[in-house]
Design a protein around this motif. Structure first.
Motif, PDB file in Angstrom:
ATOM      1  N   ALA A 153       0.823  -1.070  -0.167  1.00 61.36           N
ATOM      2  CA  ALA A 153      -0.247  -0.046  -0.026  1.00 61.36           C
ATOM      3  C   ALA A 153       0.833   1.183   0.149  1.00 61.36           C
ATOM      4  O   ALA A 153       2.162   1.230   0.599  1.00 61.36           O
ATOM      5  CB  ALA A 153      -0.748   0.199   1.159  1.00 61.36           C
ATOM      6  N   PRO A 154       0.466   2.524  -0.507  1.00 57.73           N
ATOM      7  CA  PRO A 154       1.009   3.484  -0.649  1.00 57.73           C
ATOM      8  C   PRO A 154       1.048   4.226   0.803  1.00 57.73           C
ATOM      9  O   PRO A 154       0.277   3.984   1.791  1.00 57.73           O
ATOM     10  CB  PRO A 154       0.299   4.445  -1.550  1.00 57.73           C
ATOM     11  CG  PRO A 154      -0.869   3.798  -1.448  1.00 57.73           C
ATOM     12  CD  PRO A 154      -0.865   2.566  -1.294  1.00 57.73           C
ATOM     13  N   CYS A 155       2.074   4.802   1.311  1.00 59.48           N
ATOM     14  CA  CYS A 155       2.404   5.493   2.446  1.00 59.48           C
ATOM     15  C   CYS A 155       1.433   6.828   2.533  1.00 59.48           C
ATOM     16  O   CYS A 155       1.636   7.824   1.773  1.00 59.48           O
ATOM     17  CB  CYS A 155       3.870   6.010   2.739  1.00 59.48           C
ATOM     18  SG  CYS A 155       3.896   6.784   4.264  1.00 59.48           S
ATOM     19  N   ARG A 181      -7.638  -0.157   5.410  1.00 59.73           N
ATOM     20  CA  ARG A 181      -6.860  -0.913   4.371  1.00 59.73           C
ATOM     21  C   ARG A 181      -7.328  -2.361   4.362  1.00 59.73           C
ATOM     22  O   ARG A 181      -7.729  -2.904   3.289  1.00 59.73           O
ATOM     23  CB  ARG A 181      -5.207  -1.139   4.773  1.00 59.73           C
ATOM     24  CG  ARG A 181      -4.342   0.122   4.415  1.00 59.73           C
ATOM     25  CD  ARG A 181      -4.298   1.020   3.045  1.00 59.73           C
ATOM     26  NE  ARG A 181      -5.753   1.620   2.694  1.00 59.73           N
ATOM     27  CZ  ARG A 181      -6.049   2.462   2.810  1.00 59.73           C
ATOM     28  NH1 ARG A 181      -5.741   3.441   3.907  1.00 59.73           N
ATOM     29  NH2 ARG A 181      -7.274   3.126   2.465  1.00 59.73           N
ATOM     30  N   GLU A 182      -7.671  -2.729   5.526  1.00 56.13           N
ATOM     31  CA  GLU A 182      -8.178  -4.192   5.591  1.00 56.13           C
ATOM     32  C   GLU A 182      -9.562  -4.119   5.160  1.00 56.13           C
ATOM     33  O   GLU A 182     -10.031  -5.171   4.375  1.00 56.13           O
ATOM     34  CB  GLU A 182      -8.449  -4.541   7.325  1.00 56.13           C
ATOM     35  CG  GLU A 182      -7.219  -4.925   8.046  1.00 56.13           C
ATOM     36  CD  GLU A 182      -7.340  -4.946   9.401  1.00 56.13           C
ATOM     37  OE1 GLU A 182      -6.338  -5.503  10.008  1.00 56.13           O
ATOM     38  OE2 GLU A 182      -8.093  -4.221   9.910  1.00 56.13           O
ATOM     39  N   GLU A 183     -10.281  -3.207   5.088  1.00 52.18           N
ATOM     40  CA  GLU A 183     -11.893  -3.139   4.629  1.00 52.18           C
ATOM     41  C   GLU A 183     -11.537  -3.017   2.961  1.00 52.18           C
ATOM     42  O   GLU A 183     -12.199  -3.531   2.236  1.00 52.18           O
ATOM     43  CB  GLU A 183     -12.359  -1.950   5.178  1.00 52.18           C
ATOM     44  CG  GLU A 183     -13.084  -2.315   6.483  1.00 52.18           C
ATOM     45  CD  GLU A 183     -13.976  -1.354   7.121  1.00 52.18           C
ATOM     46  OE1 GLU A 183     -13.974  -0.049   6.392  1.00 52.18           O
ATOM     47  OE2 GLU A 183     -14.827  -1.307   7.717  1.00 52.18           O
ATOM     48  N   ALA A 184     -10.572  -2.084   2.654  1.00 48.98           N
ATOM     49  CA  ALA A 184     -10.254  -2.023   1.156  1.00 48.98           C
ATOM     50  C   ALA A 184      -9.969  -3.322   0.441  1.00 48.98           C
ATOM     51  O   ALA A 184     -10.196  -3.387  -0.586  1.00 48.98           O
ATOM     52  CB  ALA A 184      -9.034  -0.794   0.902  1.00 48.98           C
ATOM     53  N   ILE A 185      -9.277  -3.888   1.100  1.00 48.77           N
ATOM     54  CA  ILE A 185      -8.781  -5.302   0.680  1.00 48.77           C
ATOM     55  C   ILE A 185      -9.648  -6.254   0.574  1.00 48.77           C
ATOM     56  O   ILE A 185      -9.584  -7.095  -0.124  1.00 48.77           O
ATOM     57  CB  ILE A 185      -7.418  -5.901   1.534  1.00 48.77           C
ATOM     58  CG1 ILE A 185      -6.226  -4.879   1.518  1.00 48.77           C
ATOM     59  CG2 ILE A 185      -7.176  -7.393   1.009  1.00 48.77           C
ATOM     60  CD1 ILE A 185      -5.066  -5.157   2.471  1.00 48.77           C
ATOM     61  N   GLY A 186     -10.631  -6.062   1.183  1.00 43.70           N
ATOM     62  CA  GLY A 186     -11.727  -7.084   1.403  1.00 43.70           C
ATOM     63  C   GLY A 186     -11.657  -8.292   2.437  1.00 43.70           C
ATOM     64  O   GLY A 186     -11.911  -9.163   2.292  1.00 43.70           O
ATOM     65  N   PHE A 187     -10.645  -7.807   3.092  1.00 46.67           N
ATOM     66  CA  PHE A 187     -10.385  -8.672   4.272  1.00 46.67           C
ATOM     67  C   PHE A 187     -11.658  -9.264   4.988  1.00 46.67           C
ATOM     68  O   PHE A 187     -12.509  -8.440   5.400  1.00 46.67           O
ATOM     69  CB  PHE A 187      -9.348  -8.244   5.531  1.00 46.67           C
ATOM     70  CG  PHE A 187      -9.239  -9.102   6.587  1.00 46.67           C
ATOM     71  CD1 PHE A 187      -8.307 -10.206   6.380  1.00 46.67           C
ATOM     72  CD2 PHE A 187      -9.652  -8.859   7.789  1.00 46.67           C
ATOM     73  CE1 PHE A 187      -8.262 -11.037   7.475  1.00 46.67           C
ATOM     74  CE2 PHE A 187      -9.426  -9.820   8.807  1.00 46.67           C
ATOM     75  CZ  PHE A 187      -8.565 -10.912   8.595  1.00 46.67           C
ATOM     76  N   VAL A 188     -11.798 -10.467   5.129  1.00 45.48           N
ATOM     77  CA  VAL A 188     -13.115 -11.267   5.727  1.00 45.48           C
ATOM     78  C   VAL A 188     -12.498 -12.068   6.806  1.00 45.48           C
ATOM     79  O   VAL A 188     -11.647 -12.823   6.484  1.00 45.48           O
ATOM     80  CB  VAL A 188     -13.733 -12.124   4.782  1.00 45.48           C
ATOM     81  CG1 VAL A 188     -15.548 -11.989   4.964  1.00 45.48           C
ATOM     82  CG2 VAL A 188     -13.561 -11.754   3.195  1.00 45.48           C
ATOM     83  N   THR A 189     -13.110 -12.204   7.925  1.00 49.51           N
ATOM     84  CA  THR A 189     -12.878 -13.207   9.113  1.00 49.51           C
ATOM     85  C   THR A 189     -13.485 -14.213   8.574  1.00 49.51           C
ATOM     86  O   THR A 189     -14.661 -14.238   8.502  1.00 49.51           O
ATOM     87  CB  THR A 189     -13.228 -12.576  10.417  1.00 49.51           C
ATOM     88  OG1 THR A 189     -12.639 -11.335  10.532  1.00 49.51           O
ATOM     89  CG2 THR A 189     -12.825 -13.532  11.373  1.00 49.51           C
ATOM     90  N   LEU A 190     -12.761 -15.437   8.405  1.00 49.67           N
ATOM     91  CA  LEU A 190     -13.377 -17.072   8.216  1.00 49.67           C
ATOM     92  C   LEU A 190     -13.238 -17.661   9.374  1.00 49.67           C
ATOM     93  O   LEU A 190     -12.373 -17.228  10.410  1.00 49.67           O
ATOM     94  CB  LEU A 190     -12.345 -17.390   7.153  1.00 49.67           C
ATOM     95  CG  LEU A 190     -12.334 -16.668   6.096  1.00 49.67           C
ATOM     96  CD1 LEU A 190     -11.364 -17.521   4.763  1.00 49.67           C
ATOM     97  CD2 LEU A 190     -13.534 -16.731   5.254  1.00 49.67           C
ATOM     98  N   ILE A 191     -14.147 -18.424   9.629  1.00 45.81           N
ATOM     99  CA  ILE A 191     -14.168 -19.366  10.798  1.00 45.81           C
ATOM    100  C   ILE A 191     -12.820 -20.290  10.675  1.00 45.81           C
ATOM    101  O   ILE A 191     -12.241 -20.549   9.640  1.00 45.81           O
ATOM    102  CB  ILE A 191     -15.418 -20.374  10.605  1.00 45.81           C
ATOM    103  CG1 ILE A 191     -16.486 -19.691  10.715  1.00 45.81           C
ATOM    104  CG2 ILE A 191     -15.206 -21.428  11.774  1.00 45.81           C
ATOM    105  CD1 ILE A 191     -17.800 -20.374  10.392  1.00 45.81           C
ATOM    106  N   GLU A 192     -12.286 -20.273  11.680  1.00 41.66           N
ATOM    107  CA  GLU A 192     -11.031 -20.901  11.710  1.00 41.66           C
ATOM    108  C   GLU A 192     -11.240 -22.419  11.638  1.00 41.66           C
ATOM    109  O   GLU A 192     -12.006 -23.185  12.226  1.00 41.66           O
ATOM    110  CB  GLU A 192     -10.311 -20.795  13.376  1.00 41.66           C
ATOM    111  CG  GLU A 192      -8.976 -21.176  13.388  1.00 41.66           C
ATOM    112  CD  GLU A 192      -8.246 -20.754  14.703  1.00 41.66           C
ATOM    113  OE1 GLU A 192      -7.914 -21.812  15.538  1.00 41.66           O
ATOM    114  OE2 GLU A 192      -8.263 -19.589  15.060  1.00 41.66           O
ATOM    115  N   SER A 193     -10.295 -22.909  10.670  1.00 42.82           N
ATOM    116  CA  SER A 193     -10.345 -24.397  10.516  1.00 42.82           C
ATOM    117  C   SER A 193      -9.275 -25.019  11.113  1.00 42.82           C
ATOM    118  O   SER A 193      -8.465 -24.585  11.835  1.00 42.82           O
ATOM    119  CB  SER A 193     -10.170 -24.508   8.925  1.00 42.82           C
ATOM    120  OG  SER A 193      -8.687 -24.385   8.731  1.00 42.82           O
ATOM    121  N   GLU A 194      -9.155 -26.422  11.420  1.00 46.25           N
ATOM    122  CA  GLU A 194      -8.333 -27.256  12.037  1.00 46.25           C
ATOM    123  C   GLU A 194      -6.939 -26.907  11.499  1.00 46.25           C
ATOM    124  O   GLU A 194      -6.231 -26.959  12.138  1.00 46.25           O
ATOM    125  CB  GLU A 194      -8.877 -28.536  12.189  1.00 46.25           C
ATOM    126  CG  GLU A 194      -7.717 -29.337  13.083  1.00 46.25           C
ATOM    127  CD  GLU A 194      -8.445 -30.834  13.262  1.00 46.25           C
ATOM    128  OE1 GLU A 194      -7.593 -31.642  13.299  1.00 46.25           O
ATOM    129  OE2 GLU A 194      -9.719 -31.140  13.107  1.00 46.25           O
TER     130      GLU A 194
END
Length: 138
Positions: free
Chosen positions: A71-73, A112-125
């Protein structure tokens, strides 16, 4: 070890633990303060040890792979200087070079997390085991 949905959330949780630091890590370890990355790590894993910084960065890259996104500063680019870094490196840059508060950095990272489209996933084993291995190697 505590689990957070995002690293910006972990940073916010770690802010009240110690005052903000800007200087060399060996100086910070003797004092009782923490940079923005150390604040997030401490919220997740407990007291952060500077001596393990490389393994802690590996842990963060496994736990939050989007931190490798470039990402740009926001501070350098305002004055016309072109600067772009991986998010993990940018956190350090904003903390030490531009002296942003950890709250400002967490807010910027959250955007930035929202712009990237970061989504919380259910933690797999398997992801849980990867994090445990990364934590053991830290």
């Amino acid at each position: 070890m505590k689990h957070f949905c995002s690293f910006s959330e972990a940073i916010r949780a770690g802010i009240p633990l110690r005052p903000q630091a800007f200087e060399d890590p060996s100086v910070r370890e003797r004092r009782n303060d923490a940079c923005v990355i150390e604040s997030g790590l401490e919220a997740i894993r407990g007291r952060y040890r500077v001596a393990n910084s490389e393994s802690s960065y590996r842990f963060l890259r496994v736990a939050f792979p989007y931190l490798e996104t470039v990402a740009p500063c926001p501070a350098c680019n305002i004055v016309g200087y072109e600067c772009a870094r991986q998010l993990l490196s940018m956190l350090w840059h904003l903390n030490d070079w531009h002296r942003w508060t950890r709250e400002q950095i967490a807010d910027w990272l959250h955007e930035r997390e929202e712009a990237i489209g970061f989504v919380t996933l259910i933690e797999s084993e398997s992801s849980s085991k990867s994090l445990q291995r990364a934590d053991v190697n830290a």
